[in-house]
Design an enzyme around this catalytic site. Structure first.
Site, mmCIF file in Angstrom:
data_model
loop_
_atom_site.group_PDB
_atom_site.id
_atom_site.type_symbol
_atom_site.label_atom_id
_atom_site.label_comp_id
_atom_site.label_asym_id
_atom_site.label_seq_id
_atom_site.Cartn_x
_atom_site.Cartn_y
_atom_site.Cartn_z
ATOM 1 N N HIS A 95 63.589 18.431 51.074
ATOM 2 C CA HIS A 95 62.902 19.467 51.856
ATOM 3 C C HIS A 95 61.533 19.789 51.268
ATOM 4 O O HIS A 95 61.058 20.913 51.381
ATOM 5 C CB HIS A 95 63.730 20.756 51.925
ATOM 6 C CG HIS A 95 65.166 20.531 52.260
ATOM 7 N ND1 HIS A 95 65.636 20.435 53.551
ATOM 8 C CD2 HIS A 95 66.245 20.306 51.455
ATOM 9 C CE1 HIS A 95 66.938 20.206 53.525
ATOM 10 N NE2 HIS A 95 67.326 20.106 52.265
ATOM 11 N N SER A 112 32.975 14.657 51.339
ATOM 12 C CA SER A 112 32.741 15.454 52.550
ATOM 13 C C SER A 112 31.242 15.576 52.763
ATOM 14 O O SER A 112 30.468 15.605 51.805
ATOM 15 C CB SER A 112 33.359 16.837 52.352
ATOM 16 O OG SER A 112 32.707 17.783 53.170
ATOM 17 N N LYS A 150 34.692 17.863 47.463
ATOM 18 C CA LYS A 150 35.783 17.114 48.084
ATOM 19 C C LYS A 150 35.886 15.667 47.629
ATOM 20 O O LYS A 150 34.895 14.983 47.421
ATOM 21 C CB LYS A 150 35.626 17.123 49.603
ATOM 22 C CG LYS A 150 36.052 18.400 50.257
ATOM 23 C CD LYS A 150 37.498 18.720 49.919
ATOM 24 C CE LYS A 150 38.119 19.642 50.931
ATOM 25 N NZ LYS A 150 38.608 18.977 52.083
ATOM 26 N N GLU A 164 45.271 8.541 54.758
ATOM 27 C CA GLU A 164 45.299 9.239 56.053
ATOM 28 C C GLU A 164 45.114 8.269 57.217
ATOM 29 O O GLU A 164 45.770 8.386 58.254
ATOM 30 C CB GLU A 164 44.223 10.332 56.084
ATOM 31 C CG GLU A 164 44.591 11.500 55.167
ATOM 32 C CD GLU A 164 43.497 12.550 55.048
ATOM 33 O OE1 GLU A 164 42.489 12.468 55.776
ATOM 34 O OE2 GLU A 164 43.646 13.450 54.203
#
Ligand code: ARG
Length: 459
Positions: A155, A276, A282, A289
């Site tokens: 979980h 970024s 970043k 992704e």
């Protein structure tokens, strides 16, 4: 003039040509088409179906066309519809009437079935070797981390301590099955359909076994209708590819999580990260992704293929031309994802200390505390209850179980003795789970050994 123009009295509309034509995507099968035709014509000559000298000339010219295509000297025509007719047309333009004998005893229906089988078995082979490279990297990381303790999750909450090696070897099993599935799928794909004709075979005394041997097929198809009308092998491959992507996507999700500052278990190499445009701090895990995102395309192809085939009456229907873009895109996507994912994994930095301290939190040794009490003679359900109370106490005190003093521990059970601290240390939690398939260093080393044997057996 169309190769099939005989019964028509006018040209097709330009819109019809564009709509009907598949050359813009099936041209990538030019090599398989030519090699398939070469084997066919060799057989036609050997069986005395066409004059040997014609067979020889066609054979030779086909390979000249192949060379010209590879050197960028050939332009395909939309009006010639597909790769099969483009090549035949070029052949006829080069050697005239002799070229017109190539299509004897053959239909585009068995021809396209042949080409796609040959094309996909070649692609499957490449994907297989990409999977092997990924498995090698996973094995390397596992070997170096049989003592790297980290939290295992259920979980997405810390559950029990494991090692990074054990975690990596979980993916090893998944990708190993993917590889085996691919081999299995190729076994069913590698069956030679030529001789099935349009749907009802041929009256010429062709030698299907000779063509199969020439082209490296294991068997010939056993039913001419089936051979030209099913694409289950395409769907099967798409489903193998979907499973590969599903596994890559789960792995990617973990990479994304692990590279957040909240987890901080790994740092991706600069070469496989992006920044970024506005936020200077970043460092984004774009590879992971994108792999996760591209999984959707591959599933989409699988659904598209299943849907195209659903409800088609036997035998060939033009709907089936729609199989190509879907499976090509799925193949291309997997071939793009596997190597970059492998490199990203191979170059990531593992932050062992943070993994370890994270495993210390979250009461990952609570099960072992309960098991300790079981060994002292208390029934498991009662132990569960006792340790539950301990955890509640620890939460109030902001401590781990192992941080409690002996006196504090005794409050919960008088069966606790001073061997408790050793019993609930992370190292004990991991290494006492030394059953086959478990996370102990020894068990994982056995599994790494098996993994190596597997890789040696296939490469
Ligand atoms: N381009 C076609 C395909 O991909 C080849 C087979 C055409 N056969 C036919 N009967 N029109 O399916």
């Amino acid at each position: 003039m169309k190769l099939w123009g005989g019964r028509f009295s006018k040209n097709t509309d330009k819109l019809m040509d564009d709509f009907n034509s598949s050359i813009r995507f099936d041209s990538r099968m030019y090599r398989q088409d030519i090699i398939g035709s070469a084997a066919h014509v060799k057989m036609l000559g050997a069986c005395g179906i066409i004059p040997q000298s014609d067979a020889d000339l066609i054979y030779k010219t086909l390979f000249e066309i192949l060379e010209d295509i590879e050197n960028g000297k050939v332009e395909f025509e939309v009006s010639a519809e597909d790769i099969h007719m483009n090549i035949e047309k070029i052949l006829i333009s080069r050697i005239g009437d002799v070229g017109k004998r190539l299509h004897t005893g053959r239909s585009r229906n068995d021809q396209v079935a042949l080409d796609i089988r040959m094309y996909l078995r070649d692609e499957a082979k490449e994907i297989k070797s990409m999977l092997i490279s990924l498995l090698q990297v996973i094995l390397r990381i596992a070997e170096e981390n049989t003592d790297t303790i980290m939290p295992g999750y259920t979980h997405l909450q810390r559950a029990q301590p494991i090692t990074l090696a054990h975690h990596q070897m979980a993916y090893f099993q998944m990708f190993r099955r993917d590889l085996e599935r691919l081999e299995d799928c190729v076994g069913r794909m590698n069956v030679m359909p030529l001789g099935s004709g349009a749907l009802a075979g041929t009256t010429y005394p062709i030698d299907r076994y000779m063509v199969a041997r020439e082209l490296g097929f294991d068997r010939i198809t056993e039913n001419s209708i089936d051979a030209v009308s099913d694409r289950d092998f395409v769907i099967e491959l798409a489903s193998c590819l979907s499973l590969i992507m599903m596994h890559l996507s789960r792995f990617s999700e973990e990479i994304v999580l692990w590279s957040t500052s909240e987890f901080s278990f790994i740092e991706l190499d600069d070469a496989y990260s992006t920044g970024s445009s506005i936020m200077p701090q970043k460092k984004n895990p774009d590879v992971a992704e994108l792999v996760r995102g591209k999984t959707g395309r591959v599933y989409g192809s699988l659904m598209a293929l299943l849907t195209v085939m659903k409800g088609l009456p036997l035998a060939y229907n033009k709907d089936m031309q729609e199989d190509k873009e879907a499976i090509f895109d799925a193949v291309d996507t997997v071939k793009m994802c596997l190597p970059i994912f492998t490199k990203m994994l191979d170059t990531m930095k593992i932050k062992k200390d943070i993994m370890y301290s994270s495993a210390k939190g979250g009461f990952t040794n609570a099960t072992d505390m309960a098991d300790y009490l079981v060994k002292k003679g208390i029934p498991f359900r009662d132990c569960h209850e006792i340790v539950g109370k301990m955890v509640a106490y620890c939460l109030r005190k902001d401590k781990g179980i192992e941080d409690l003093s002996f006196d504090e521990l005794k409050i919960f059970s008088d069966k606790i003795t001073d061997d408790v601290y050793d019993a609930i240390s992370l190292e004990t939690c991991v290494n006492d789970r030394n059953i086959p398939g478990g996370p102990s260093a020894g068990s994982v080393r056995d599994s790494i050994k098996n993994g190596k044997l597997f890789l040696e057996s296939i490469s």
